[in-house]
Design an enzyme around this catalytic site. Sequence first.
Site, short mmCIF file in Angstrom:
data_model
loop_
_atom_site.label_atom_id
_atom_site.label_comp_id
_atom_site.label_asym_id
_atom_site.label_seq_id
_atom_site.Cartn_x
_atom_site.Cartn_y
_atom_site.Cartn_z
N PRO A 91 0.80 -1.33 0.00
CA PRO A 91 -0.12 0.01 0.02
C PRO A 91 0.75 1.38 0.07
CG PRO A 91 -0.11 -1.09 2.11
CD PRO A 91 0.38 -2.13 1.05
N ASN A 92 0.13 2.41 -0.68
CA ASN A 92 0.77 3.63 -0.80
C ASN A 92 2.13 3.69 -1.61
OD1 ASN A 92 -1.06 4.73 1.04
ND2 ASN A 92 -0.13 3.68 2.66
N ARG A 108 4.77 11.27 -2.54
CA ARG A 108 4.63 10.97 -1.26
C ARG A 108 5.59 11.10 -0.51
NH1 ARG A 108 4.72 4.63 0.79
NH2 ARG A 108 4.33 4.97 2.98
N TYR A 113 10.88 9.37 0.78
CA TYR A 113 10.99 8.51 -0.18
C TYR A 113 11.63 8.79 -1.65
CZ TYR A 113 8.09 5.71 2.96
OH TYR A 113 7.58 5.09 4.06
N ASN A 120 7.87 -6.04 -1.25
CA ASN A 120 7.89 -4.60 -0.24
C ASN A 120 6.38 -4.66 0.07
OD1 ASN A 120 7.91 -2.29 0.90
ND2 ASN A 120 8.92 -1.16 -0.50
N ALA A 142 3.66 -0.92 4.81
CA ALA A 142 3.12 -0.59 6.15
C ALA A 142 2.86 -2.29 6.74
CB ALA A 142 1.97 0.44 6.38
N HIS A 199 4.77 -4.57 9.11
CA HIS A 199 4.96 -4.41 10.46
C HIS A 199 3.76 -4.93 11.60
CE1 HIS A 199 7.83 -1.81 9.15
NE2 HIS A 199 6.80 -0.74 8.63
N ASP A 258 1.68 -15.12 6.99
CA ASP A 258 1.25 -16.65 6.75
C ASP A 258 1.13 -17.04 5.52
OD1 ASP A 258 1.02 -16.74 9.65
OD2 ASP A 258 -1.25 -17.09 9.41
N GLU A 265 12.24 -9.80 1.09
CA GLU A 265 11.61 -8.60 1.55
C GLU A 265 12.40 -7.33 1.31
OE1 GLU A 265 10.22 -8.65 5.84
OE2 GLU A 265 10.61 -6.62 6.03
N HIS A 295 12.71 -3.04 1.33
CA HIS A 295 12.33 -1.67 1.55
C HIS A 295 13.10 -0.50 0.90
CE1 HIS A 295 9.35 -3.44 4.51
NE2 HIS A 295 10.52 -4.32 4.86
N LEU A 296 12.36 0.50 0.43
CA LEU A 296 13.48 1.68 -0.01
C LEU A 296 14.07 2.19 1.13
CD1 LEU A 296 10.14 3.07 -1.75
CD2 LEU A 296 12.23 2.29 -2.82
N THR A 297 13.27 2.51 2.31
CA THR A 297 13.98 3.15 3.46
C THR A 297 14.64 2.31 4.23
OG1 THR A 297 12.12 3.23 4.74
CG2 THR A 297 12.45 5.04 3.16
N ARG A 305 14.41 4.31 11.45
CA ARG A 305 13.10 5.16 11.65
C ARG A 305 12.23 5.28 12.76
NH1 ARG A 305 9.83 4.64 6.10
NH2 ARG A 305 8.99 6.54 7.16
N ARG A 324 8.76 0.71 13.12
CA ARG A 324 9.06 0.15 11.81
C ARG A 324 10.19 -0.86 11.91
NH1 ARG A 324 6.42 3.54 7.92
NH2 ARG A 324 6.05 5.42 8.87
C1 DQA Z 1 8.19 0.91 3.30
C2 DQA Z 1 8.82 1.22 4.85
C3 DQA Z 1 7.47 1.04 5.54
O1 DQA Z 1 7.70 1.08 7.06
C4 DQA Z 1 6.36 2.16 5.08
O2 DQA Z 1 5.15 1.98 5.60
C5 DQA Z 1 6.25 1.95 3.53
C6 DQA Z 1 7.23 1.84 2.90
C7 DQA Z 1 9.64 1.18 2.50
O3 DQA Z 1 9.76 0.90 1.52
O4 DQA Z 1 10.62 2.05 2.98
O5 DQA Z 1 4.94 2.43 3.13
O6 DQA Z 1 8.12 -0.47 3.09
#
Ligand code: DQA
Length: 150
Positions: free
Chosen positions: A9-10, A17, A22, A73, A76, A79, A86, A97, A99-101, A106, A110
């Site tokens: 999501p997002n 965003r 990001y 990825n 959110a 977490h 599952d 897995e 993550h960009l950040t 953080r 997270r």
């Molecule tokens: C994220 C890190 C997550 O904590 C956050 O909710 C995201 C992006 C990342 O790619 O850094 O939406 O997965």
Amino acid sequence: MRVLVLHGPNLNMLGTRETGIYGTGTLDEIDAELEKLATELGVEVECFQSNSEAALVDRLQGSRGRVHAIVFNPAAFTHYSIVLRDAVAGLGLPVVEVHLTNVHAREDFRRQSVVAPVAAGQISGFGSDSYLLGLRAAVALASREAAAGV
Ligand code: DQA
């Protein structure tokens, strides 16, 4: 070899965003970089984004027998989604897995990933390169499994 790249999501809002966190690159740009690297590596990628936990579960379940590895990825959902954890645990496919950040640098909430314990590994903090490193890792894992006859 075929690799599924799943964006949670997002991530469809990348580019506008929280650009201080990001950056200004878009999801389409990340997908294009992944396509380019996949061509170089001689593999196929399919990229899918959803804001819906259910859609992500359906896509994970539907990947069985169709792809050799997954770059994920969960955003959110990372977490707290036991549902996605599952789904990953039950797949029997290598899942990387990403993550960009750097989620460990953080907010405290997270730092926990409920997906990481059932993933092959986690790559976090390299911007869009996290996905490219994730694709390389996924291909390496799937190749090793293929060579071992898994
Ligand atoms: C994220 C890190 C997550 O904590 C956050 O909710 C995201 C992006 C990342 O790619 O850094 O939406 O997965």
